[in-house]
Design a protein around this motif. Sequence first.
Motif, PDB file in Angstrom:
ATOM      1  N   LEU A  49       0.821  -1.221   0.000  1.00 27.07           N
ATOM      2  CA  LEU A  49       0.000   0.000   0.000  1.00 27.07           C
ATOM      3  C   LEU A  49       0.851   1.266   0.000  1.00 27.07           C
ATOM      4  N   ASP A  50       2.038   1.176   0.615  1.00 24.85           N
ATOM      5  CA  ASP A  50       2.816   2.414   0.709  1.00 24.85           C
ATOM      6  C   ASP A  50       3.504   2.793  -0.607  1.00 24.85           C
ATOM      7  N   ALA A  51       3.213   2.027  -1.677  1.00 28.47           N
ATOM      8  CA  ALA A  51       3.660   2.456  -3.009  1.00 28.47           C
ATOM      9  C   ALA A  51       2.751   3.561  -3.546  1.00 28.47           C
ATOM     10  N   PHE A  52       1.651   3.837  -2.846  1.00 28.68           N
ATOM     11  CA  PHE A  52       0.652   4.818  -3.309  1.00 28.68           C
ATOM     12  C   PHE A  52       0.490   5.931  -2.279  1.00 28.68           C
ATOM     13  N   LEU A  53      -0.013   7.072  -2.757  1.00 27.81           N
ATOM     14  CA  LEU A  53      -0.581   8.048  -1.826  1.00 27.81           C
ATOM     15  C   LEU A  53      -1.941   7.477  -1.441  1.00 27.81           C
ATOM     16  N   THR A  54      -2.238   7.472  -0.166  1.00 27.68           N
ATOM     17  CA  THR A  54      -3.437   6.766   0.296  1.00 27.68           C
ATOM     18  C   THR A  54      -4.289   7.605   1.233  1.00 27.68           C
ATOM     19  N   TRP A 103      -0.768  10.187 -12.878  1.00 25.75           N
ATOM     20  CA  TRP A 103      -1.385   8.887 -12.641  1.00 25.75           C
ATOM     21  C   TRP A 103      -0.335   7.894 -12.189  1.00 25.75           C
ATOM     22  N   TRP A 104      -0.776   6.971 -11.329  1.00 27.00           N
ATOM     23  CA  TRP A 104       0.128   6.000 -10.730  1.00 27.00           C
ATOM     24  C   TRP A 104       0.559   4.983 -11.777  1.00 27.00           C
ATOM     25  N   HIS A 105       1.823   4.542 -11.696  1.00 28.07           N
ATOM     26  CA  HIS A 105       2.291   3.502 -12.595  1.00 28.07           C
ATOM     27  C   HIS A 105       3.327   2.651 -11.863  1.00 28.07           C
ATOM     28  N   ASP A 106       3.344   1.348 -12.193  1.00 24.84           N
ATOM     29  CA  ASP A 106       4.308   0.477 -11.512  1.00 24.84           C
ATOM     30  C   ASP A 106       5.714   0.586 -12.104  1.00 24.84           C
ATOM     31  N   HIS A 107       5.857   1.257 -13.272  1.00 23.20           N
ATOM     32  CA  HIS A 107       7.202   1.564 -13.795  1.00 23.20           C
ATOM     33  C   HIS A 107       7.319   3.071 -13.961  1.00 23.20           C
ATOM     34  N   PRO A 108       7.371   3.787 -12.857  1.00 29.23           N
ATOM     35  CA  PRO A 108       7.236   5.252 -12.923  1.00 29.23           C
ATOM     36  C   PRO A 108       8.445   5.973 -13.503  1.00 29.23           C
ATOM     37  N   ASN A 136       5.935   7.738  -7.618  1.00 29.51           N
ATOM     38  CA  ASN A 136       5.399   6.662  -8.464  1.00 29.51           C
ATOM     39  C   ASN A 136       4.307   7.134  -9.429  1.00 29.51           C
ATOM     40  N   TYR A 137       4.258   8.443  -9.667  1.00 34.90           N
ATOM     41  CA  TYR A 137       3.212   8.965 -10.552  1.00 34.90           C
ATOM     42  C   TYR A 137       3.828   9.519 -11.834  1.00 34.90           C
ATOM     43  N   LEU A 138       3.200   9.224 -12.954  1.00 38.40           N
ATOM     44  CA  LEU A 138       3.587   9.814 -14.230  1.00 38.40           C
ATOM     45  C   LEU A 138       2.850  11.137 -14.371  1.00 38.40           C
ATOM     46  N   MET A 139       3.250  11.965 -15.349  1.00 36.92           N
ATOM     47  CA  MET A 139       2.694  13.313 -15.410  1.00 36.92           C
ATOM     48  C   MET A 139       2.627  13.825 -16.845  1.00 36.92           C
ATOM     49  N   ASP A 140       1.607  14.630 -17.112  1.00 31.33           N
ATOM     50  CA  ASP A 140       1.568  15.378 -18.370  1.00 31.33           C
ATOM     51  C   ASP A 140       0.984  16.758 -18.098  1.00 31.33           C
ATOM     52  N   VAL A 141       1.310  17.714 -18.976  1.00 22.57           N
ATOM     53  CA  VAL A 141       0.858  19.096 -18.775  1.00 22.57           C
ATOM     54  C   VAL A 141       0.280  19.673 -20.057  1.00 22.57           C
ATOM     55  N   ALA A 142      -0.615  20.636 -19.881  1.00 19.64           N
ATOM     56  CA  ALA A 142      -1.125  21.423 -21.009  1.00 19.64           C
ATOM     57  C   ALA A 142      -1.160  22.887 -20.591  1.00 19.64           C
TER      58      ALA A 142
END
Length: 348
Positions: free
Chosen positions: A186-191, A239-244, A263-269
Amino acid sequence: MRAGVLVLACAAACQSRVPAAPPPPEQEVRLLRARDREDVDAMRAHGWELFARVQPAWRAWASSDVALGAPDRRFRALQPFRVGDRVEVETLPVMFEVVLDPAAVAHIRRYGLAAKARLRAHGGRIPEFPREAIAAKLVWYPIKRDRPTTLPIWDGEPSRDDGNPGRTWRRTVVVDGPGTGRGLPLDAFLTRRLVTEDEAAAARAAARDPEIAAGDTVVLVAMHLATKEIPDWVWATYWWHDHPTDGTFAAGRPRALTGAAGNYLMDVAFSATSPRRSDGSPHACMNPWLEARFPNGVHSNCLACHRRAALGAADYLPVTRGDLSLDDPYFTNKVTTDFVWSLALESR
Ligand code: HEC
């Protein structure tokens, strides 16, 4: 000669009566320059900075329900929508909430933006939010306390005509709720822990999962952010990903983002159109958990949709691409809500 002096004198006097516009904050100038130069590295660096800044703070922010003077639903279900002659209903136990920072809440209170009648009284558009305003949309996934939970992972699959909802994603991982050592911890995520019965009941209803109980944990699988740092807001999504650390959505992550937040991927506009994609089409920026489910959602863009946020809008779908001028007939007889859909849809 004399006339010239008069003209000059008048120009000086007239100018002094016009209140000087406050100089745009340095930050705004810097961000607009990054947008106009299509400096992807600088825009991405800002997206990461925002995550680091906002990520611990939002836990104390008000939900849009509270800001709009309504009972707090805590969690909300993703809305069904039409795809041709069928209705697409989310089948995964995904739920969301919208939260607003204190500057955004103060703005809503100050101008009475919680009430449709008051929104209309502002004419065609509401007063713009202050530069400090931030809104976030958080997406949660329940993890059972007593057994492993399967979580789908978005690996950037090709766009399907009828949308790419989570149940169509090809890969899943297992999250180890009870802590047996089998699966991702669980601690792989913000919870967030569902502590009270009220919270559990809200989650059961929003996720349409009768088995959710107090003691379960909800993990943050996605987050949308909008900051009013530039007039059209800065839009960032995570968004969370297991290969961040793999791929373009991992690029530029600062070392300071560690632990679960890393552990989160990101995109911007920063724009509905630029930087254009290699095929010349307008910039796309989306979150797999929220927009991939819409037909064409994989090619959607935050600004393209939020530009249309207005009281009187029938719907936010279908996905549109590119920008819309404020002179567009779409805006006739509508009150634009400064890109904030919650005001357009949830005001009373
Ligand atoms: C097709 C339309 C659409 C697209 C595309 C879209 N949104 Fe939204 N967004 C909404 C709607 C509608 C809401 C209001 C909450 C709800 O009903 O889901 C919302 C809510 C939000 C909120 C909370 C503030 C508000 O406007 O109510 C944020 C922040 C946000 N979105 C950010 C983003 C970001 C970042 C992206 C791009 C990665 C994005 N959105 C893409 C429709 C869209």
